[in-house]
Design a protein around this motif. Structure first.
Motif, mmCIF file in Angstrom:
data_model
loop_
_atom_site.group_PDB
_atom_site.id
_atom_site.type_symbol
_atom_site.label_atom_id
_atom_site.label_comp_id
_atom_site.label_asym_id
_atom_site.label_seq_id
_atom_site.Cartn_x
_atom_site.Cartn_y
_atom_site.Cartn_z
ATOM 1 N N GLU A 129 -6.734 7.315 -3.991
ATOM 2 C CA GLU A 129 -6.896 6.541 -4.116
ATOM 3 C C GLU A 129 -6.369 5.907 -5.791
ATOM 4 O O GLU A 129 -6.258 7.941 -6.698
ATOM 5 C CB GLU A 129 -8.529 6.526 -4.538
ATOM 6 C CG GLU A 129 -8.914 5.599 -5.451
ATOM 7 C CD GLU A 129 -10.672 5.788 -5.247
ATOM 8 O OE1 GLU A 129 -11.037 5.648 -4.126
ATOM 9 O OE2 GLU A 129 -11.200 5.295 -5.993
ATOM 10 N N LEU B 243 -11.781 15.280 -12.493
ATOM 11 C CA LEU B 243 -11.570 16.228 -12.366
ATOM 12 C C LEU B 243 -12.605 17.216 -13.417
ATOM 13 O O LEU B 243 -13.106 16.563 -14.490
ATOM 14 C CB LEU B 243 -10.458 16.000 -13.531
ATOM 15 C CG LEU B 243 -9.185 15.093 -12.749
ATOM 16 C CD1 LEU B 243 -8.563 14.789 -13.149
ATOM 17 C CD2 LEU B 243 -8.554 16.035 -11.161
ATOM 18 N N MET C 113 -9.312 11.236 3.819
ATOM 19 C CA MET C 113 -8.485 9.978 3.498
ATOM 20 C C MET C 113 -7.787 9.501 4.695
ATOM 21 O O MET C 113 -6.306 10.064 3.333
ATOM 22 C CB MET C 113 -9.624 9.543 2.453
ATOM 23 C CG MET C 113 -9.770 8.280 2.117
ATOM 24 S SD MET C 113 -10.534 7.208 0.605
ATOM 25 C CE MET C 113 -9.479 6.994 -0.052
ATOM 26 N N VAL D 274 -16.681 10.713 -4.284
ATOM 27 C CA VAL D 274 -16.420 11.261 -3.003
ATOM 28 C C VAL D 274 -14.859 10.444 -2.789
ATOM 29 O O VAL D 274 -14.508 10.941 -2.537
ATOM 30 C CB VAL D 274 -17.509 10.310 -1.990
ATOM 31 C CG1 VAL D 274 -17.072 10.030 -0.534
ATOM 32 C CG2 VAL D 274 -19.068 10.675 -2.041
ATOM 33 N N THR D 275 -15.047 9.641 -2.817
ATOM 34 C CA THR D 275 -13.532 8.820 -2.706
ATOM 35 C C THR D 275 -12.178 9.520 -3.265
ATOM 36 O O THR D 275 -11.449 9.659 -3.065
ATOM 37 C CB THR D 275 -13.163 6.994 -2.531
ATOM 38 O OG1 THR D 275 -13.942 7.495 -3.843
ATOM 39 C CG2 THR D 275 -14.165 6.368 -1.460
ATOM 40 N N ASN D 276 -12.578 9.653 -4.658
ATOM 41 C CA ASN D 276 -11.639 10.887 -5.535
ATOM 42 C C ASN D 276 -12.452 11.223 -6.097
ATOM 43 O O ASN D 276 -13.531 11.643 -6.061
ATOM 44 C CB ASN D 276 -11.070 9.739 -5.868
ATOM 45 C CG ASN D 276 -11.480 8.811 -7.346
ATOM 46 O OD1 ASN D 276 -12.895 9.257 -7.022
ATOM 47 N ND2 ASN D 276 -10.886 7.763 -7.544
ATOM 48 N N PRO D 277 -11.834 13.450 -6.804
ATOM 49 C CA PRO D 277 -12.021 14.079 -7.030
ATOM 50 C C PRO D 277 -12.267 13.680 -8.213
ATOM 51 O O PRO D 277 -11.346 13.186 -8.976
ATOM 52 C CB PRO D 277 -11.513 15.218 -6.391
ATOM 53 C CG PRO D 277 -10.027 14.749 -6.297
ATOM 54 C CD PRO D 277 -10.438 13.001 -5.512
ATOM 55 N N CYS E 237 -15.611 9.348 -10.951
ATOM 56 C CA CYS E 237 -15.579 9.128 -9.413
ATOM 57 C C CYS E 237 -16.809 9.854 -8.796
ATOM 58 O O CYS E 237 -17.261 10.299 -8.947
ATOM 59 C CB CYS E 237 -14.115 10.253 -9.099
ATOM 60 S SG CYS E 237 -12.906 10.021 -10.113
ATOM 61 N N THR F 200 -6.277 5.795 -9.408
ATOM 62 C CA THR F 200 -7.565 5.790 -10.685
ATOM 63 C C THR F 200 -6.974 4.984 -11.707
ATOM 64 O O THR F 200 -7.688 4.440 -12.746
ATOM 65 C CB THR F 200 -7.842 6.931 -11.203
ATOM 66 O OG1 THR F 200 -7.049 8.375 -11.501
ATOM 67 C CG2 THR F 200 -8.729 7.821 -10.211
ATOM 68 N N GLY G 131 -5.101 9.647 -10.946
ATOM 69 C CA GLY G 131 -5.556 9.877 -9.078
ATOM 70 C C GLY G 131 -5.449 10.809 -7.989
ATOM 71 O O GLY G 131 -4.095 11.166 -8.649
ATOM 72 N N PRO G 132 -5.913 11.436 -7.330
ATOM 73 C CA PRO G 132 -5.169 12.014 -6.242
ATOM 74 C C PRO G 132 -4.494 11.009 -4.927
ATOM 75 O O PRO G 132 -4.732 9.739 -4.679
ATOM 76 C CB PRO G 132 -6.939 12.762 -4.994
ATOM 77 C CG PRO G 132 -7.529 11.472 -5.343
ATOM 78 C CD PRO G 132 -7.102 11.038 -6.916
ATOM 79 N N MET H 75 -10.149 16.554 0.323
ATOM 80 C CA MET H 75 -11.247 15.899 1.343
ATOM 81 C C MET H 75 -10.494 14.821 2.393
ATOM 82 O O MET H 75 -9.418 14.875 1.707
ATOM 83 C CB MET H 75 -12.232 14.646 0.238
ATOM 84 C CG MET H 75 -11.124 14.190 -0.953
ATOM 85 S SD MET H 75 -12.173 13.288 -1.418
ATOM 86 C CE MET H 75 -12.662 11.896 -0.300
ATOM 87 N N ARG I 58 -3.985 15.538 -2.564
ATOM 88 C CA ARG I 58 -4.338 15.176 -1.383
ATOM 89 C C ARG I 58 -3.525 16.428 -0.723
ATOM 90 O O ARG I 58 -1.836 16.304 -1.310
ATOM 91 C CB ARG I 58 -3.401 13.246 -1.231
ATOM 92 C CG ARG I 58 -4.789 13.041 -1.782
ATOM 93 C CD ARG I 58 -6.204 12.952 -1.058
ATOM 94 N NE ARG I 58 -7.447 12.468 -1.245
ATOM 95 C CZ ARG I 58 -7.616 11.491 -1.150
ATOM 96 N NH1 ARG I 58 -6.923 10.370 -0.540
ATOM 97 N NH2 ARG I 58 -8.802 11.059 -1.714
ATOM 98 N N GLY J 110 -11.610 10.694 -13.085
ATOM 99 C CA GLY J 110 -9.944 11.240 -12.175
ATOM 100 C C GLY J 110 -8.993 10.966 -12.441
ATOM 101 O O GLY J 110 -8.006 10.693 -11.948
#
Lengths: 502, 382
Positions: free
Chosen positions: B233, A124, B37, A119-122, A117, B235, B315-316, B35, B337, A468
């Motif tokens: 997003e 872990l 988005m 930026v767009t997803n963190p 990952c 994952t 994923g978040p 973050m 999120r 992630g």
């Protein structure tokens, strides 16, 4: 005449460093070293590059060189090709070889890269957040009948097939007592117990010394049926039917009579000193329905309490075969790729028959999904898993878990010299000679194997976290998290991965 | 009873609450540090009193910092009372003259078009109309052996997979999705959403990274009765997509959110799971937590994880989804999120930002931040 061939290895002892302690003489099971007055005499021709002498030399006096004197180089008529011919011209026999495929095929694993990952997803951090690698092997229902009782309680009406729960998707594959020593078995069994995973017995039965670890054992039923009785089946946590093996698809096995000592004879339930020959097919399985019958028979015998796995070698038609297995009561298919190791296999099989595990797993996973039966069968990949990256990639290609074999042996000291079939393993692993077996200390070796499993599990958690993903099932079959690097279009299609940059 | 995964069922729902809101919820894992988005918001009126689109337009524009002006969309329930028995198919045509006859004939094969028309739009300087939005009110042929929903979902999958310049992006009864590339205000004005009256509204302000500009990639995503807006997003998308496709769904939108709509459809409509159980399968408790549950609860929670392992989303994410009877919100089990919930009279709000809720309803009470993975489920009464 053919005459002597150039020696494969040259051992030299640095006379300045050597203190003539004789540890090399004691430790070499192949007779490379002997005492010649006040110096060590070396016969390099006996050397197998097992490195036992090097590991034991207190002065780093021993050095080893491979191919000190080679043939005229030729791209086609390699050293191996020429030597196989000399060998067969002399003997007229099939050439035996140990360990896995020794031809220079590209390793597909090394041409796949994992994702992380940004930026767009963190990503872990496993030190701060839970990352689950617990895996369940066995049939799972495609859907559930969950009813809401009055008062809001949920009631599960679907009956679940027993699954095998492993704390990490790494298991130790089937290597029989006979092919390897009891101390090796004990070490791996303890490691399995410590790390919450399982190990296979191989086709050698279950020695009484392993009964304390029976809850971690997957007992094998192979074509020779050695060691199989109801007591054996009931002791195992799961049962595995071995149809084939990646190192030698399509053929059976042979444990030479000289290895069948009293203990092995008892465990395998065969006369002492007799050859243990496993036929190429199971003579009660000539079709897929026969296999389903045996699966059902084993389930019936153990009151449907134990998962039954079916192990097949990765061959061209592996996906369709797996789909057939999924339609039986079997719980998992073990796919053994063409890099899978062995104590002994005909070299022509080891090097030329079967397909790589990467392609086999990808096509099996896809076929099962296409037919809507992926939940019917867990997929266990084996054959050439060298590290946590291979493990993660195998899972991303569709495997539920992996078996390791060679890697576990290496963790116990094995140097992959490939002479397992000679029964003289100086590391006490692939031997039954009591003095050699005694060299392997189960307290120490079990710790090493457990360490290896723990280390890979840690690395797997890190890889998951970086991607992630906080649970292993979200990596399974997630080909989107892989990219092919320098792989051809056709293979990428089979693997269902895109190329780097795409 | 302090587990993270007990669904909050609103008192305003028609059924017995499993657990009402506690008086206050700690802000742990809340919105300020994660973050940015995409911004999402949903509003539902439990007594089906309708709202026009101007409120949600206003709310969504409060989250322009979460968008990039490349995509926004709205879903509204209860907007087509005159055609409530018809499936309202919203379609993007690349070229009406070329692509529409094909779709017309496909629809005629499967049933009857009761009415069709261009979706009224109003040109906006900030929005380049790359598609022509159209709507059909469609009834599947009753003589076909399959259930209506099956026919319509198969139709949607086939049309969208064929890629013949027609994309069906909304297919439920008495509901519609309105989406395009642009800022929320422009998209709202383009479709004149203040002209529609709905009792549930979902909206999404997009910051695309994957398929910018493409209208099909904007949210909400819809299949039959379910619509979804999503911030995050996934994952596990590769796993989820392959799983859902093995049940005959086809992913055609090039973006991860569409699998959520299909997963909910699979579990709720086809497998008959209650929505809270479906949500639990998508964002399940950790094994460690399952291990601490009483035996019966442990058993069905384990079963849910085993059976739906490949449906689980990683994923978040924060997701708001709705069908005609309910609106739900849930986050990933680490709550990476933000998701904020508010209530005011009969109305339930779920959003990425409190500011968005307040823009729509300044009197809002009890703003709360549910814990990670804890679903919020609001049902309409009757």
């Amino acid at each position: 005449m053919i005459g002597s061939l150039p020696p494969r290895y040259r051992i030299s002892v640095d006379p300045v460093r050597c203190m003539e302690c004789g540890r090399c003489i004691e430790n070499c099971a192949y007779g490379v070293f002997s005492r010649d007055g006040d110096r060590i005499f070396v016969n390099s021709r006996n050397c197998t590059a097992c490195h036992r002498c090097i590991a034991c030399c207190p002065r780093d006096a021993i050095s080893l060189e491979e191919h000190p004197c080679d043939y005229r180089s030729h791209p086609l008529w390699t050293r191996e090709a020429r030597e196989a011919i000399y060998n067969q011209a002399r003997t007229g026999k099939i050439i035996l070889a140990g360990m896995g495929n020794a031809l220079d095929y590209p390793a597909i694993f090394d041409r796949l890269v994992l994702d992380a990952c940004q930026v767009t997803n963190p990503s872990l951090d496993p030190l701060r957040e839970p990352i689950e690698v617990t895996t369940h092997l066995g049939k799972k229902p495609a859907s559930l009948d969950l009813r809401r009782r009055e008062g809001g309680d949920v009631e599960l009406r679907t009956r679940l097939t027993p699954n095998l729960r492993i704390e990490t998707p790494i298991m130790i594959g089937h290597m029989s007592y006979g092919a390897i020593s009891l101390n090796a078995h004990l070490s791996m069994a303890r490691a399995a117990k410590e790390t919450g995973t399982f190990m296979g017995t191989g086709e050698g039965g279950l020695h009484a010394a392993l009964h304390p670890y029976q809850d971690q054992m997957i007992v094998q039923v192979a074509s020779g049926r050695f060691g199989v009785n109801i007591d054996y089946l009931e002791r195992g946590a799961a049962i595995e039917i071995k149809i084939g093996q990646g190192a030698k698809p399509g053929i059976g096995g042979h444990l030479p009579g000289e290895k069948v000592c009293a203990d092995i004879s008892r465990t395998r339930m065969i006369p002492e000193g007799s050859d243990a020959i496993s036929p190429a097919p199971h003579h009660d399985i000539y079709s897929i329905e026969d296999l389903a019958q045996l699966v059902r028979g084993l389930k019936e015998a153990t009151e449907w309490k134990k998962p039954v796995f079916v192990k097949i070698a990765a061959v061209h038609n592996v996906a369709a075969i797996a789909a057939g297995i999924a339609r039986s009561p079997a719980d998992a298919v073990v796919i053994d790729g063409f890099r899978g190791g062995t104590g002994a296999a005909p070299m022509v099989f080891r090097d030329h028959v079967g397909i790589p595990i990467e392609a086999a797993v990808a096509s099996v996973d896809k076929k099962l999904r296409d037919q809507g039966i992926r939940n019917e069968l867990s997929v266990i990949a084996s054959g050439g898993i060298r590290g946590s990256a291979d493990l993660a990639k195998a899972i991303a290609l569709g495997a539920d878990a992996v078996y390791i074999g060679t890697a576990a042996l290496v963790a116990m000291g094995c140097r992959v010299c490939g002479n397992c079939y000679r029964g003289l393993c100086p590391w006490g692993i692939a031997t039954q000679r009591p003095d050699l077996v005694a060299r392997l200390n189960p307290d120490e070796a079990s710790n090493q194997v457990a360490n290896l499993i723990r280390a890979w599990t840690l690395e797997l958690s890190e890889l998951l976290g970086a991607a992630g993903i906080n649970s292993i099932e979200s990596l399974r079959g997630n080909r989107d998290r892989l990219r092919g690097y320098m792989l051809d279009e056709g293979l990428m299609q089979v693997l269902d991965v895109r190329g780097v940059g795409a | 009873m302090e587990g993270n995964f007990l669904p909050i069922v609103f008192i305003l729902s028609g059924i017995t609450p499993i657990r009402a809101f506690p008086d206050c919820l700690e802000a742990e894992g809340g919105g300020s540090t994660v973050m940015t988005m995409c911004g999402i918001i949903g509003v539902m009126d439990k007594s089906r009193r309708t709202m026009d689109g101007s409120g949600i337009r206003q709310a969504l524009s409060m989250m322009n910092e979460r968008g990039s002006g490349e995509g926004a969309g709205y879903a509204a329930y209860g907007i087509y009372p005159d055609y409530r028995d018809c499936y309202a198919l919203h379609v993007f045509f690349d070229d009406v003259h070329e692509n529409k006859p094909l779709l017309d004939s496909a629809l005629a094969q499967w049933g009857t078009i009761e009415h069709d028309e261009a979706i009224p739009t109003c040109d906006r300087p900030g929005l380049r109309a790359v598609h022509t939005p159209w709507r059909y009110f469609f009834k599947p042929d009753p003589s076909l052996a399959a259930p209506e929903d099956e026919i319509v979902s198969a139709l949607v999958m086939q049309v969208n997979a064929a890629r013949r310049g027609a994309l069906i992006f909304s297919s439920g009864k008495d509901l519609g999705v309105f989406k395009a590339g642009g800022w929320p205000e422009d998209v709202a004005d383009f479709y004149r959403i203040e002209d529609y009256e709905g009792y549930i509204w979902l909206a999404h302000n997009r910051y695309p990274t994957n398929t910018p500009g493409w209208w099909g990639g904007a949210h909400p995503f819809n299949l039959l009765d379910w619509s979804v807006v999503h911030n995050g997003e996934i994952t596990s998308y590769g796993t989820n997509r392959r799983y859902i496709e093995s049940f005959g769904y086809t992913c055609t939108m090039f973006t991860d959110t569409e699998v959520i709509a299909y997963l909910i459809d699979l579990m709720v409509r086809r497998h008959g799971l209650d929505i809270d159980l479906a949500v639990r399968a998508l964002a399940p408790p950790f094994w460690e937590e399952i291990g601490r549950m009483p035996a019966a609860e442990r058993e069905w929670n384990s079963a849910l994880r085993l059976a739906y392992a490949s449906a689980m989303m990683n994923g978040p994410f924060a997701i708001v989804a709705a069908n005609r009877d309910m609106m739900i919100g849930f986050t990933d089990r680490g709550k990476l999120r933000p998701m904020v919930v508010g209530e005011c009279d009969d109305r339930l709000y779920i959003s990425s930002e409190e500011a968005a809720i307040r823009a729509m309803e300044p009197r809002v009470e009890s703003i709360r931040m549910p814990a990670a993975g804890e679903p919020v489920i609001g049902r309409v009464i009757a």
